[in-house]
Write a protein that holds these residues in place. Structure first.
Motif, PDB file in Angstrom:
ATOM      1  N   VAL A   1       0.843  -1.202   0.000  1.00 59.57           N
ATOM      2  CA  VAL A   1       0.000   0.000   0.000  1.00 59.57           C
ATOM      3  C   VAL A   1       0.876   1.249   0.000  1.00 59.57           C
ATOM      4  O   VAL A   1       0.588   2.214  -0.710  1.00 59.57           O
ATOM      5  CB  VAL A   1      -0.989  -0.010   1.183  1.00 59.57           C
ATOM      6  CG1 VAL A   1      -1.662   1.347   1.361  1.00 59.57           C
ATOM      7  CG2 VAL A   1      -2.036  -1.099   0.973  1.00 59.57           C
ATOM      8  N   GLY A   2       1.965   1.238   0.769  1.00 67.44           N
ATOM      9  CA  GLY A   2       2.895   2.362   0.735  1.00 67.44           C
ATOM     10  C   GLY A   2       3.464   2.570  -0.659  1.00 67.44           C
ATOM     11  O   GLY A   2       3.546   3.686  -1.159  1.00 67.44           O
ATOM     12  N   GLY A   3       3.843   1.470  -1.308  1.00 69.73           N
ATOM     13  CA  GLY A   3       4.348   1.555  -2.683  1.00 69.73           C
ATOM     14  C   GLY A   3       3.292   2.041  -3.655  1.00 69.73           C
ATOM     15  O   GLY A   3       3.581   2.815  -4.570  1.00 69.73           O
ATOM     16  N   LEU A   4       2.061   1.596  -3.463  1.00 69.92           N
ATOM     17  CA  LEU A   4       0.948   2.047  -4.303  1.00 69.92           C
ATOM     18  C   LEU A   4       0.781   3.561  -4.202  1.00 69.92           C
ATOM     19  O   LEU A   4       0.609   4.246  -5.219  1.00 69.92           O
ATOM     20  CB  LEU A   4      -0.339   1.337  -3.877  1.00 69.92           C
ATOM     21  CG  LEU A   4      -1.648   1.782  -4.525  1.00 69.92           C
ATOM     22  CD1 LEU A   4      -1.618   1.565  -6.026  1.00 69.92           C
ATOM     23  CD2 LEU A   4      -2.820   1.041  -3.878  1.00 69.92           C
ATOM     24  N   LEU A   5       0.857   4.082  -2.998  1.00 74.20           N
ATOM     25  CA  LEU A   5       0.734   5.527  -2.808  1.00 74.20           C
ATOM     26  C   LEU A   5       1.854   6.282  -3.523  1.00 74.20           C
ATOM     27  O   LEU A   5       1.626   7.343  -4.088  1.00 74.20           O
ATOM     28  CB  LEU A   5       0.727   5.868  -1.312  1.00 74.20           C
ATOM     29  CG  LEU A   5      -0.552   5.484  -0.580  1.00 74.20           C
ATOM     30  CD1 LEU A   5      -0.339   5.499   0.926  1.00 74.20           C
ATOM     31  CD2 LEU A   5      -1.686   6.404  -0.982  1.00 74.20           C
ATOM     32  N   GLY A   6       3.049   5.729  -3.503  1.00 72.21           N
ATOM     33  CA  GLY A   6       4.149   6.343  -4.244  1.00 72.21           C
ATOM     34  C   GLY A   6       3.911   6.281  -5.737  1.00 72.21           C
ATOM     35  O   GLY A   6       4.139   7.255  -6.464  1.00 72.21           O
ATOM     36  N   GLY A   7       3.417   5.140  -6.216  1.00 73.78           N
ATOM     37  CA  GLY A   7       3.169   4.956  -7.643  1.00 73.78           C
ATOM     38  C   GLY A   7       2.193   5.960  -8.221  1.00 73.78           C
ATOM     39  O   GLY A   7       2.297   6.335  -9.389  1.00 73.78           O
ATOM     40  N   VAL A   8       1.267   6.412  -7.410  1.00 73.11           N
ATOM     41  CA  VAL A   8       0.303   7.430  -7.853  1.00 73.11           C
ATOM     42  C   VAL A   8       1.035   8.716  -8.242  1.00 73.11           C
ATOM     43  O   VAL A   8       0.567   9.467  -9.093  1.00 73.11           O
ATOM     44  CB  VAL A   8      -0.733   7.699  -6.731  1.00 73.11           C
ATOM     45  CG1 VAL A   8      -1.580   8.921  -7.030  1.00 73.11           C
ATOM     46  CG2 VAL A   8      -1.606   6.476  -6.521  1.00 73.11           C
ATOM     47  N   HIS A   9       2.201   8.947  -7.650  1.00 72.53           N
ATOM     48  CA  HIS A   9       2.955  10.183  -7.886  1.00 72.53           C
ATOM     49  C   HIS A   9       4.107  10.022  -8.876  1.00 72.53           C
ATOM     50  O   HIS A   9       4.916  10.932  -9.030  1.00 72.53           O
ATOM     51  CB  HIS A   9       3.452  10.740  -6.548  1.00 72.53           C
ATOM     52  CG  HIS A   9       2.332  11.174  -5.661  1.00 72.53           C
ATOM     53  ND1 HIS A   9       1.768  12.417  -5.759  1.00 72.53           N
ATOM     54  CD2 HIS A   9       1.640  10.497  -4.711  1.00 72.53           C
ATOM     55  CE1 HIS A   9       0.780  12.507  -4.881  1.00 72.53           C
ATOM     56  NE2 HIS A   9       0.687  11.358  -4.243  1.00 72.53           N
ATOM     57  N   PHE A  10       4.191   8.866  -9.523  1.00 72.15           N
ATOM     58  CA  PHE A  10       5.209   8.684 -10.556  1.00 72.15           C
ATOM     59  C   PHE A  10       4.996   9.713 -11.670  1.00 72.15           C
ATOM     60  O   PHE A  10       3.861  10.023 -12.025  1.00 72.15           O
ATOM     61  CB  PHE A  10       5.140   7.286 -11.168  1.00 72.15           C
ATOM     62  CG  PHE A  10       5.845   6.212 -10.382  1.00 72.15           C
ATOM     63  CD1 PHE A  10       6.290   6.414  -9.098  1.00 72.15           C
ATOM     64  CD2 PHE A  10       6.053   4.971 -10.950  1.00 72.15           C
ATOM     65  CE1 PHE A  10       6.941   5.416  -8.387  1.00 72.15           C
ATOM     66  CE2 PHE A  10       6.700   3.957 -10.254  1.00 72.15           C
ATOM     67  CZ  PHE A  10       7.144   4.192  -8.972  1.00 72.15           C
ATOM     68  N   THR A  11       6.106  10.193 -12.213  1.00 68.89           N
ATOM     69  CA  THR A  11       6.034  11.095 -13.365  1.00 68.89           C
ATOM     70  C   THR A  11       6.431  10.387 -14.650  1.00 68.89           C
ATOM     71  O   THR A  11       6.287  10.943 -15.727  1.00 68.89           O
ATOM     72  CB  THR A  11       6.931  12.341 -13.148  1.00 68.89           C
ATOM     73  OG1 THR A  11       8.260  11.903 -12.859  1.00 68.89           O
ATOM     74  CG2 THR A  11       6.414  13.195 -12.006  1.00 68.89           C
ATOM     75  N   SER A  12       6.955   9.162 -14.515  1.00 66.94           N
ATOM     76  CA  SER A  12       7.276   8.345 -15.684  1.00 66.94           C
ATOM     77  C   SER A  12       7.359   6.887 -15.243  1.00 66.94           C
ATOM     78  O   SER A  12       7.463   6.599 -14.052  1.00 66.94           O
ATOM     79  CB  SER A  12       8.605   8.775 -16.321  1.00 66.94           C
ATOM     80  OG  SER A  12       9.700   8.184 -15.670  1.00 66.94           O
ATOM     81  N   LEU A  13       7.333   5.983 -16.205  1.00 68.04           N
ATOM     82  CA  LEU A  13       7.459   4.561 -15.884  1.00 68.04           C
ATOM     83  C   LEU A  13       8.886   4.188 -15.483  1.00 68.04           C
ATOM     84  O   LEU A  13       9.134   3.062 -15.054  1.00 68.04           O
ATOM     85  CB  LEU A  13       7.001   3.707 -17.067  1.00 68.04           C
ATOM     86  CG  LEU A  13       5.502   3.786 -17.364  1.00 68.04           C
ATOM     87  CD1 LEU A  13       5.170   2.985 -18.612  1.00 68.04           C
ATOM     88  CD2 LEU A  13       4.690   3.299 -16.178  1.00 68.04           C
ATOM     89  N   GLU A  14       9.795   5.125 -15.603  1.00 72.96           N
ATOM     90  CA  GLU A  14      11.191   4.897 -15.213  1.00 72.96           C
ATOM     91  C   GLU A  14      11.456   5.278 -13.756  1.00 72.96           C
ATOM     92  O   GLU A  14      12.547   5.021 -13.245  1.00 72.96           O
ATOM     93  CB  GLU A  14      12.131   5.695 -16.131  1.00 72.96           C
ATOM     94  CG  GLU A  14      11.965   5.379 -17.612  1.00 72.96           C
ATOM     95  CD  GLU A  14      12.179   3.917 -17.933  1.00 72.96           C
ATOM     96  OE1 GLU A  14      13.155   3.335 -17.420  1.00 72.96           O
ATOM     97  OE2 GLU A  14      11.355   3.348 -18.664  1.00 72.96           O
ATOM     98  N   ASP A  15      10.488   5.897 -13.079  1.00 69.40           N
ATOM     99  CA  ASP A  15      10.666   6.282 -11.679  1.00 69.40           C
ATOM    100  C   ASP A  15      10.945   5.038 -10.841  1.00 69.40           C
ATOM    101  O   ASP A  15      10.553   3.927 -11.200  1.00 69.40           O
ATOM    102  CB  ASP A  15       9.422   6.994 -11.154  1.00 69.40           C
ATOM    103  CG  ASP A  15       9.271   8.401 -11.726  1.00 69.40           C
ATOM    104  OD1 ASP A  15      10.132   8.828 -12.514  1.00 69.40           O
ATOM    105  OD2 ASP A  15       8.272   9.057 -11.389  1.00 69.40           O
ATOM    106  N   LYS A  16      11.617   5.251  -9.723  1.00 75.46           N
ATOM    107  CA  LYS A  16      12.010   4.134  -8.860  1.00 75.46           C
ATOM    108  C   LYS A  16      11.505   4.373  -7.440  1.00 75.46           C
ATOM    109  O   LYS A  16      11.529   5.492  -6.944  1.00 75.46           O
ATOM    110  CB  LYS A  16      13.526   3.987  -8.848  1.00 75.46           C
ATOM    111  CG  LYS A  16      14.121   3.667 -10.211  1.00 75.46           C
ATOM    112  CD  LYS A  16      15.627   3.647 -10.129  1.00 75.46           C
ATOM    113  CE  LYS A  16      16.376   3.390 -11.373  1.00 75.46           C
ATOM    114  NZ  LYS A  16      15.847   3.150 -12.609  1.00 75.46           N
TER     115      LYS A  16
END
Length: 144
Positions: free
Chosen positions: A66-81
Motif C-alpha cells: 500500500v505504501g508503494g501504491l501511494l508512491g506509484g500514484v505520484h510517478f512522473t514516468s514509468l522509469e521512476d524508482k
C-alpha cells in the motif's frame, strides 16, 4: 489522476505483480494521498495453523505494498524508482480467517523520500498499524 491512470495502476498493481495476484489483493479506493485495499483470507496465508490466523509477514507485506501504491500514484514516468527504506508494523490483534482491509495515507512526499502510515482492519477492528519510509527517485523531474 485520470480514470485512465487509475485503471492502469489498478491493473498493474493487481495483475502484473505476481505476489499481489497470488494473495488476491484488490484496490478498493485510490486517491492522490490515500489508498484502501482488501485481501481475502486464503489457507496459504496462515501463519498460526493452531488458530487458523494470518501470517504477520503477509499483513506487513500488504502494508508495504500500500505504501508503494501511494508512491506509484505520484510517478512522473514509468522509469521512476521506489524502494522501501524502512517498514515498521505494530500488531495489535491476531488476524482471523477473514478478509483484511489495509488503508494508507501519505504523511510526507519530498524530493527523494516518501513517508506513509498504514492501518489494517478486520470488520472495522484495528489489527495492526505501521509506517513505511521509501526512497523515491523521479527520473522525469517534472513535479505534479
Amino acid at each position: 489522476m485520470t480514470e485512465e491512470n487509475i485503471a492502469f495502476i489498478k491493473k498493474t498493481f493487481e495483475e502484473t505483480i505476481p505476489l499481489h495476484k497470488f494473495i488476491g489483493i484488490k484496490i478498493e479506493v485510490l486517491e492522490k494521498n490515500y489508498a484502501k485495499v482488501s485481501v481475502p483470507f486464503k489457507k496459504e496465508l496462515v501463519g498460526d495453523f493452531r488458530n487458523n490466523r494470518w501470517h504477520g509477514g503477509i499483513i506487513a507485506t500488504v502494508m508495504d505494498s500500500v505504501g508503494g501504491l501511494l508512491g506509484g500514484v505520484h510517478f512522473t514516468s514509468l522509469e521512476d524508482k521506489l524502494a522501501t527504506i524502512d517498514l515498521r508494523v505494530d500488531y495489535l490483534k491476531g488476524a482471523k480467517a477473514e478478509t483484511v482491509i489495509v488503508e494508507g495515507k501519505i504523511v510526507r512526499l519530498g524530493n527523494r523520500i516518501l513517508v506513509t502510515k498504514m492501518k489494517a482492519f478486520q470488520n472495522e477492528i484495528l489489527i495492526a498499524e505501521g509506517k513505511g519510509v521509501y526512497n523515491f527517485i523521479r527520473m522525469d523531474k517534472k513535479m505534479d
